[in-house]
Write a protein that holds these residues in place. Structure first.
Motif, PDB file in Angstrom:
ATOM      1  N   ARG A 149       0.835  -1.211   0.000  1.00  0.00           N
ATOM      2  CA  ARG A 149       0.000   0.000   0.000  1.00  0.00           C
ATOM      3  C   ARG A 149       0.865   1.254   0.000  1.00  0.00           C
ATOM      4  NH1 ARG A 149      -4.928   1.971   0.393  1.00  0.00           N
ATOM      5  NH2 ARG A 149      -5.357   3.787   1.688  1.00  0.00           N
ATOM      6  N   TRP A 150       1.945   1.257   0.776  1.00  0.00           N
ATOM      7  CA  TRP A 150       2.842   2.407   0.777  1.00  0.00           C
ATOM      8  C   TRP A 150       3.535   2.540  -0.571  1.00  0.00           C
ATOM      9  CZ3 TRP A 150       8.295   2.437   0.439  1.00  0.00           C
ATOM     10  CH2 TRP A 150       8.892   3.701   0.642  1.00  0.00           C
ATOM     11  N   TRP A 151       3.955   1.420  -1.130  1.00  0.00           N
ATOM     12  CA  TRP A 151       4.644   1.449  -2.432  1.00  0.00           C
ATOM     13  C   TRP A 151       3.707   1.904  -3.539  1.00  0.00           C
ATOM     14  CZ3 TRP A 151       3.958  -2.112  -6.667  1.00  0.00           C
ATOM     15  CH2 TRP A 151       4.901  -1.984  -7.677  1.00  0.00           C
ATOM     16  N   ASN A 152       2.421   1.531  -3.481  1.00  0.00           N
ATOM     17  CA  ASN A 152       1.452   1.872  -4.512  1.00  0.00           C
ATOM     18  C   ASN A 152       0.876   3.273  -4.370  1.00  0.00           C
ATOM     19  OD1 ASN A 152       1.198  -0.323  -6.281  1.00  0.00           O
ATOM     20  ND2 ASN A 152       0.094  -1.495  -4.749  1.00  0.00           N
ATOM     21  N   ALA A 153       1.220   3.992  -3.303  1.00  0.00           N
ATOM     22  CA  ALA A 153       0.606   5.298  -3.046  1.00  0.00           C
ATOM     23  C   ALA A 153       0.683   6.251  -4.241  1.00  0.00           C
ATOM     24  CB  ALA A 153       1.240   5.939  -1.808  1.00  0.00           C
ATOM     25  N   PRO A 154       1.801   6.320  -4.983  1.00  0.00           N
ATOM     26  CA  PRO A 154       1.817   7.224  -6.147  1.00  0.00           C
ATOM     27  C   PRO A 154       0.763   6.896  -7.191  1.00  0.00           C
ATOM     28  CG  PRO A 154       4.051   6.613  -5.539  1.00  0.00           C
ATOM     29  CD  PRO A 154       3.133   5.756  -4.720  1.00  0.00           C
ATOM     30  N   LEU A 155       0.459   5.618  -7.375  1.00  0.00           N
ATOM     31  CA  LEU A 155      -0.526   5.249  -8.385  1.00  0.00           C
ATOM     32  C   LEU A 155      -1.949   5.571  -7.943  1.00  0.00           C
ATOM     33  CD1 LEU A 155       0.697   1.899  -9.964  1.00  0.00           C
ATOM     34  CD2 LEU A 155       0.996   4.237 -10.753  1.00  0.00           C
ATOM     35  N   GLU A 156      -2.184   5.727  -6.655  1.00  0.00           N
ATOM     36  CA  GLU A 156      -3.508   6.133  -6.192  1.00  0.00           C
ATOM     37  C   GLU A 156      -3.872   7.517  -6.718  1.00  0.00           C
ATOM     38  OE1 GLU A 156      -4.327   5.807  -2.070  1.00  0.00           O
ATOM     39  OE2 GLU A 156      -3.607   3.748  -1.907  1.00  0.00           O
ATOM     40  N   LEU A 157      -2.856   8.351  -6.961  1.00  0.00           N
ATOM     41  CA  LEU A 157      -3.111   9.669  -7.515  1.00  0.00           C
ATOM     42  C   LEU A 157      -3.642   9.565  -8.940  1.00  0.00           C
ATOM     43  CD1 LEU A 157       0.166  11.425  -6.293  1.00  0.00           C
ATOM     44  CD2 LEU A 157      -2.101  11.518  -5.239  1.00  0.00           C
ATOM     45  N   LEU A 158      -3.340   8.458  -9.609  1.00  0.00           N
ATOM     46  CA  LEU A 158      -3.767   8.281 -10.998  1.00  0.00           C
ATOM     47  C   LEU A 158      -5.067   7.506 -11.112  1.00  0.00           C
ATOM     48  CD1 LEU A 158      -3.096   8.541 -14.047  1.00  0.00           C
ATOM     49  CD2 LEU A 158      -1.863   6.371 -13.844  1.00  0.00           C
ATOM     50  N   GLY A 159      -5.138   6.345 -10.460  1.00  0.00           N
ATOM     51  CA  GLY A 159      -6.294   5.472 -10.647  1.00  0.00           C
ATOM     52  C   GLY A 159      -7.271   5.433  -9.493  1.00  0.00           C
ATOM     53  N   GLY A 160      -6.930   6.058  -8.358  1.00  0.00           N
ATOM     54  CA  GLY A 160      -7.809   6.002  -7.209  1.00  0.00           C
ATOM     55  C   GLY A 160      -7.637   4.702  -6.440  1.00  0.00           C
ATOM     56  N   GLN A 161      -7.990   4.731  -5.170  1.00  0.00           N
ATOM     57  CA  GLN A 161      -7.750   3.568  -4.318  1.00  0.00           C
ATOM     58  C   GLN A 161      -8.697   2.412  -4.603  1.00  0.00           C
ATOM     59  OE1 GLN A 161      -8.171   4.875  -0.278  1.00  0.00           O
ATOM     60  NE2 GLN A 161     -10.235   5.670  -0.566  1.00  0.00           N
ATOM     61  N   PHE A 162      -9.801   2.663  -5.346  1.00  0.00           N
ATOM     62  CA  PHE A 162     -10.709   1.588  -5.708  1.00  0.00           C
ATOM     63  C   PHE A 162     -10.271   0.861  -6.980  1.00  0.00           C
ATOM     64  CE2 PHE A 162     -13.989   3.493  -2.914  1.00  0.00           C
ATOM     65  CZ  PHE A 162     -14.434   2.334  -2.307  1.00  0.00           C
ATOM     66  N   HIS A 163      -9.181   1.278  -7.590  1.00  0.00           N
ATOM     67  CA  HIS A 163      -8.676   0.557  -8.757  1.00  0.00           C
ATOM     68  C   HIS A 163      -8.456  -0.906  -8.374  1.00  0.00           C
ATOM     69  CE1 HIS A 163      -5.895  -0.834 -11.862  1.00  0.00           C
ATOM     70  NE2 HIS A 163      -6.336   0.169 -12.609  1.00  0.00           N
ATOM     71  N   PRO A 164      -8.909  -1.870  -9.212  1.00  0.00           N
ATOM     72  CA  PRO A 164      -8.843  -3.286  -8.802  1.00  0.00           C
ATOM     73  C   PRO A 164      -7.459  -3.742  -8.348  1.00  0.00           C
ATOM     74  CG  PRO A 164     -10.167  -3.058 -10.777  1.00  0.00           C
ATOM     75  CD  PRO A 164      -9.588  -1.695 -10.507  1.00  0.00           C
ATOM     76  N   ASP A 165      -6.399  -3.280  -9.033  1.00  0.00           N
ATOM     77  CA  ASP A 165      -5.054  -3.708  -8.650  1.00  0.00           C
ATOM     78  C   ASP A 165      -4.672  -3.159  -7.286  1.00  0.00           C
ATOM     79  OD1 ASP A 165      -4.851  -5.062 -11.027  1.00  0.00           O
ATOM     80  OD2 ASP A 165      -3.786  -3.437 -12.062  1.00  0.00           O
ATOM     81  N   LEU A 166      -4.991  -1.898  -7.030  1.00  0.00           N
ATOM     82  CA  LEU A 166      -4.641  -1.288  -5.749  1.00  0.00           C
ATOM     83  C   LEU A 166      -5.520  -1.824  -4.629  1.00  0.00           C
ATOM     84  CD1 LEU A 166      -4.148   2.421  -6.890  1.00  0.00           C
ATOM     85  CD2 LEU A 166      -2.458   0.601  -6.737  1.00  0.00           C
ATOM     86  N   PHE A 167      -6.806  -1.981  -4.907  1.00  0.00           N
ATOM     87  CA  PHE A 167      -7.724  -2.486  -3.884  1.00  0.00           C
ATOM     88  C   PHE A 167      -7.311  -3.899  -3.453  1.00  0.00           C
ATOM     89  CE2 PHE A 167     -11.572  -4.337  -2.164  1.00  0.00           C
ATOM     90  CZ  PHE A 167     -12.160  -3.285  -1.481  1.00  0.00           C
TER      91      PHE A 167
END
Length: 321
Positions: A149-167
């Motif tokens: 989750r910490w590593w993926n934080a930059p991508l949350e700015l692009l796809g949002g936290q509900f993005h299937p990969d991030l969720f």
């Protein structure tokens, strides 16, 4: 003297299970530790890039911020999809590789009959290995999810936290997925008594489960419907937009295709929504439902994993010979 009086305490059963499966557990810890260190180092590089480029502090609603974020992705985040896929596979892989041999290898080597005569019996012998393996797996997956989750934080700015990969890489959902793979592999090992087949079925379950979860996730809570007087969403609250529909001035419902069939260019359609009495409706899940959705998915996947492990115990107790 009866077998009941010779039955060892539960702590002894768990301790014996730990000794029996120590190589697999140590391998799990070592590999997850190496991958976590790699993600921490790469994550520091990404977060430093966010600060250097200014992509993490700019206003996401502006075109200048969008351009800045694209530069950040080009300079710093080109390897994230590959590493994300590796992390995604690892999550389910260790559930399958730990659960598959747990029972199948004992049957393949013929050591079960000896184990069942040592006082613990079939049920405690099987449950001890499953409880210990599942508990260690859950703790490791939860810690690994925090790193992801910490590593993926930059991508949350692009796809949002509900993005299937991030969720799917947040700790609660990741733990549930790993435990389901573990339960499928353990049950398959008890029934089929073949380690390779059990591991393969566990991997298949780990790959299939996210698709099932995505299909049902939007139904965990009733979505909200919000009218919008524009062709595009004006919300910047990281909501999960499920669908869009339109209504005409009389309040009749129009599908997105029906609305676009009204004709004209984009400017004309925009004027219909803005001034012509037509309304765009967003069906969405609000951003504050992220953690409730995480725990809902963790709940049903964990219950499924427990049911699979209970089925493995029942099979060994009633069917295994």
């Amino acid at each position: 003297m009866s077998a009941t009086t010779l039955a060892p305490p539960r702590s002894a059963v768990l301790r014996a299970a730990g000794l029996r499966h120590r190589p697999a557990l140590l391998t799990l810890l070592a590999v997850m530790g190496v991958v976590s260190v790699a993600l921490l180092l790469h994550g520091w590089y990404l977060h430093d890039g966010l600060d250097r480029t200014g992509a993490g502090s700019c206003d996401p609603t502006t075109a200048a911020c969008a351009a800045t974020f694209k530069r950040f992705l080009h300079q710093y985040a080109d390897t994230m999809p590959m590493l994300g896929n590796v992390s995604y596979v690892l999550g389910g892989m260790f559930g399958a590789f730990l659960g598959g041999p747990l029972l199948a290898r004992e049957f393949e080597h013929g050591t079960v009959r000896f184990a069942w005569t040592q006082g613990a019996g079939r049920t405690r012998w099987t449950a001890g290995g499953l409880v210990l393996g599942g508990a260690v797996l859950a703790v490791v997956a939860a810690l690994f999810g925090l790193v992801l989750r910490w590593w993926n934080a930059p991508l949350e700015l692009l796809g949002g936290q509900f993005h299937p990969d991030l969720f799917g890489q947040a700790s609660p959902v990741l733990v549930g997925r790993v435990l389901v793979a573990f339960g499928v592999a353990a049950l398959a090992g008890a029934v089929l008594r073949r380690t390779v087949l059990a591991v393969g079925l566990g991997l298949a379950a780990s790959v299939a489960l996210p698709f099932l979860a995505v299909a049902v996730r939007s139904h965990y809570m009733a979505p909200l419907d919000e009218p919008v007087r524009a062709m595009t969403s004006l919300a910047v609250d990281d909501r999960w937009v499920l669908s869009v529909w339109y209504s005409d001035p009389a309040g009749n419902r129009l599908s997105e295709a029906d609305f676009y069939n009204l004709g004209g260019d984009y400017a004309h359609l925009q004027s219909l929504v803005h001034d012509g009495g037509y309304t765009m409706h967003e069906v969405y899940q609000p951003a504050d439902r992220f953690w409730p959705f995480q725990w809902i998915e963790f709940g049903w996947t964990t219950l499924l994993a427990v049911a699979l492990c209970a089925a493995a115990v029942w099979w060994v107790r009633r069917r295994a010979v």
